[in-house]
Design a protein around this motif. Sequence first.
Motif, PDB file in Angstrom:
ATOM      1  N   ALA A 188     -11.088  17.910  15.893  1.00 23.83           N
ATOM      2  CA  ALA A 188     -10.079  18.853  15.435  1.00 23.83           C
ATOM      3  C   ALA A 188     -10.552  19.461  14.123  1.00 23.83           C
ATOM      4  N   TYR A 189     -10.176  20.695  13.873  1.00 24.51           N
ATOM      5  CA  TYR A 189     -10.540  21.351  12.631  1.00 24.51           C
ATOM      6  C   TYR A 189      -9.633  20.881  11.502  1.00 24.51           C
ATOM      7  N   LEU A 190     -10.223  20.642  10.346  1.00 23.11           N
ATOM      8  CA  LEU A 190      -9.439  20.258   9.175  1.00 23.11           C
ATOM      9  C   LEU A 190      -8.437  21.351   8.828  1.00 23.11           C
ATOM     10  N   HIS A 191      -8.829  22.615   9.034  1.00 26.92           N
ATOM     11  CA  HIS A 191      -7.921  23.720   8.736  1.00 26.92           C
ATOM     12  C   HIS A 191      -6.607  23.571   9.488  1.00 26.92           C
ATOM     13  N   ASP A 192      -6.672  23.217  10.768  1.00 28.93           N
ATOM     14  CA  ASP A 192      -5.463  23.072  11.572  1.00 28.93           C
ATOM     15  C   ASP A 192      -4.601  21.927  11.073  1.00 28.93           C
ATOM     16  N   LEU A 193      -5.254  20.843  10.680  1.00 24.05           N
ATOM     17  CA  LEU A 193      -4.533  19.697  10.138  1.00 24.05           C
ATOM     18  C   LEU A 193      -3.778  20.082   8.868  1.00 24.05           C
ATOM     19  N   LEU A 194      -4.430  20.832   7.997  1.00 27.08           N
ATOM     20  CA  LEU A 194      -3.802  21.226   6.747  1.00 27.08           C
ATOM     21  C   LEU A 194      -2.607  22.143   6.992  1.00 27.08           C
ATOM     22  N   ALA A 195      -2.780  23.103   7.882  1.00 25.63           N
ATOM     23  CA  ALA A 195      -1.669  24.009   8.201  1.00 25.63           C
ATOM     24  C   ALA A 195      -0.477  23.227   8.748  1.00 25.63           C
ATOM     25  N   ALA A 196      -0.754  22.261   9.612  1.00 25.62           N
ATOM     26  CA  ALA A 196       0.320  21.443  10.180  1.00 25.62           C
ATOM     27  C   ALA A 196       0.978  20.588   9.112  1.00 25.62           C
ATOM     28  N   GLY A 197       0.195  20.095   8.150  1.00 29.06           N
ATOM     29  CA  GLY A 197       0.752  19.258   7.096  1.00 29.06           C
ATOM     30  C   GLY A 197       1.777  19.983   6.247  1.00 29.06           C
ATOM     31  N   ALA A 198       1.529  21.256   5.961  1.00 28.27           N
ATOM     32  CA  ALA A 198       2.501  22.032   5.191  1.00 28.27           C
ATOM     33  C   ALA A 198       3.791  22.220   5.976  1.00 28.27           C
ATOM     34  N   ASP A 199       3.675  22.603   7.233  1.00 28.49           N
ATOM     35  CA  ASP A 199       4.872  22.859   8.040  1.00 28.49           C
ATOM     36  C   ASP A 199       5.680  21.587   8.274  1.00 28.49           C
ATOM     37  N   VAL A 200       4.999  20.477   8.527  1.00 24.25           N
ATOM     38  CA  VAL A 200       5.721  19.249   8.843  1.00 24.25           C
ATOM     39  C   VAL A 200       6.467  18.732   7.613  1.00 24.25           C
ATOM     40  N   PHE A 201       5.939  19.007   6.414  1.00 22.62           N
ATOM     41  CA  PHE A 201       6.675  18.583   5.217  1.00 22.62           C
ATOM     42  C   PHE A 201       7.924  19.436   5.022  1.00 22.62           C
ATOM     43  N   SER A 202       7.826  20.737   5.293  1.00 24.56           N
ATOM     44  CA  SER A 202       9.028  21.587   5.229  1.00 24.56           C
ATOM     45  C   SER A 202      10.103  21.081   6.169  1.00 24.56           C
ATOM     46  N   ARG A 203       9.696  20.721   7.378  1.00 28.05           N
ATOM     47  CA  ARG A 203      10.662  20.224   8.369  1.00 28.05           C
ATOM     48  C   ARG A 203      11.282  18.908   7.917  1.00 28.05           C
ATOM     49  N   ALA A 204      10.480  18.032   7.300  1.00 24.40           N
ATOM     50  CA  ALA A 204      11.003  16.756   6.813  1.00 24.40           C
ATOM     51  C   ALA A 204      12.056  16.973   5.730  1.00 24.40           C
ATOM     52  N   VAL A 205      11.833  17.955   4.854  1.00 23.59           N
ATOM     53  CA  VAL A 205      12.821  18.278   3.821  1.00 23.59           C
ATOM     54  C   VAL A 205      14.139  18.701   4.479  1.00 23.59           C
ATOM     55  N   ALA A 206      14.058  19.547   5.489  1.00 26.81           N
ATOM     56  CA  ALA A 206      15.271  19.999   6.172  1.00 26.81           C
ATOM     57  C   ALA A 206      16.004  18.838   6.821  1.00 26.81           C
ATOM     58  N   HIS A 207      15.281  17.942   7.474  1.00 27.28           N
ATOM     59  CA  HIS A 207      15.928  16.795   8.115  1.00 27.28           C
ATOM     60  C   HIS A 207      16.582  15.881   7.082  1.00 27.28           C
ATOM     61  N   ALA A 208      15.977  15.750   5.900  1.00 25.72           N
ATOM     62  CA  ALA A 208      16.573  14.915   4.858  1.00 25.72           C
ATOM     63  C   ALA A 208      17.950  15.433   4.462  1.00 25.72           C
ATOM     64  N   VAL A 209      18.049  16.730   4.261  1.00 25.58           N
ATOM     65  CA  VAL A 209      19.321  17.306   3.818  1.00 25.58           C
ATOM     66  C   VAL A 209      20.347  17.287   4.956  1.00 25.58           C
ATOM     67  N   LEU A 210      19.907  17.561   6.169  1.00 25.45           N
ATOM     68  CA  LEU A 210      20.834  17.558   7.309  1.00 25.45           C
ATOM     69  C   LEU A 210      21.418  16.169   7.571  1.00 25.45           C
ATOM     70  N   ALA A 211      20.629  15.124   7.347  1.00 24.06           N
ATOM     71  CA  ALA A 211      21.071  13.772   7.663  1.00 24.06           C
ATOM     72  C   ALA A 211      21.780  13.083   6.512  1.00 24.06           C
ATOM     73  N   ALA A 212      21.763  13.686   5.317  1.00 21.76           N
ATOM     74  CA  ALA A 212      22.337  13.038   4.142  1.00 21.76           C
ATOM     75  C   ALA A 212      23.853  12.928   4.251  1.00 21.76           C
ATOM     76  N   THR A 213      24.387  11.877   3.649  1.00 20.15           N
ATOM     77  CA  THR A 213      25.820  11.620   3.647  1.00 20.15           C
ATOM     78  C   THR A 213      26.442  12.198   2.381  1.00 20.15           C
ATOM     79  N   GLY A 214      27.482  12.996   2.561  1.00 20.98           N
ATOM     80  CA  GLY A 214      28.140  13.596   1.408  1.00 20.98           C
ATOM     81  C   GLY A 214      28.911  12.565   0.592  1.00 20.98           C
TER      82      GLY A 214
END
Length: 400
Positions: free
Chosen positions: A355-381
């Motif tokens: 696999a190309y390192l470039h693809d891994l890096l691009a995926a790493g940025a997107d997957v962290f954005s998604r993790a941030v969204a899931h954190a806020v969606l799942a948080a308890t008020g």
Amino acid sequence: MSGPSFPSPEPQVRPGPANSLEDVAGLRVGHAQRAGDGYLTGTTVVLAPPDGMVAGVDVRGAAPGTRETELLDPRNLIERVHAIVLSGGSAYGLSAACGVMDRLADGGVGFPAEGGVVPIVPAAVIYDLGRGGRFRATPDAAFGHAAYDAATSLQMDGPDGHVATSFQVDGPDGHAACGGFPGGLNGSVGAGTGAVAGGLAGGVGTASVVLPSGVTVAALAVVNAAGSVLDPGSGVLSGTRYGLPGEFDHLGEPSAEEVAAWRPAGVTSLNTTIGVVATDLTLTKAQCGKLAGVAHDGLARAIRPAHTMVDGDTIFAVSTCALPPPRPEPTLYGSRPVTTPAAGAPGHGAAPDGAYLHDLLAAGADVFSRAVAHAVLAATGRADASAYLDAFPSALRRTP
């Protein structure tokens, strides 16, 4: 004259079976937390496979609280780490890593030295002091013990085989009672128990992606940001823009009335978002450092502003080295064929061509954005920080 074109991210990606950090085989995640008696804080541990994991780090915030990050410099001795600890408690919370060290050392896991082993446990912390009522009610070694025990306890398997276990730390002696939690790895648990994200409740979120080459990239984020996690015009969670097909389809834009009425009252002056991005591709320490740096791009897409003077934003990147190293990037950057082995074909899911390192890096940025969204969606008020869907109920189009 146009410049060179770089390879674009590979298409046809999909989430891993649990859409979590544990989709990188060999990684185990455990949470420990305490709420009440002045506490609202916790600790999260990411345990390495038996042979350890290669790690790198990138610290972007101006107010970090970290431990053992210098060991991850490619110029330095250590090649494998045995756990990553993420904790509440600001600098006090770094003590939780000592509890994880205790458990690893008791099991004979660590860097070999004359007379024993020294477990290598880098750590980072968020600022959540006083959010439970007592300023010094912070994680200590007992929280590290409990988080480790949660990660290594027998898991109750759900439909996807990934049901996480959390420990509640009870009482001043640090004894812990085991209890599964239905939200899996996401929510107001572990290091995210007392987190706040731009006035909303923050927490822990995780996500994963499997590339056509068979490589898995995943992230876990503890979101406790000074900046906003919302698109300023629409009120949409910014990280959801990078979701995989179907991942956030249950959400839409909240009503204009709800967006206009939003007045965050709980924005704090000291914060920090921390996390881990992981892959099963074999990487060097330098490549892990690069992956951590690019994951910060994902953080900055999901949180605005990021890396401020009052944030200690820190991301670790780890490689379990289960798959071969990335193949060299093309000598001339331009279009390149993408081959995906058919299901059942030799090498399917095993990255036979690399696999190309470039693809891994691009995926790493997107997957962290998604993790941030899931954190806020799942948080308890709570009283000082509303849950996202409590503040913007019209954003929920259907039950996920």
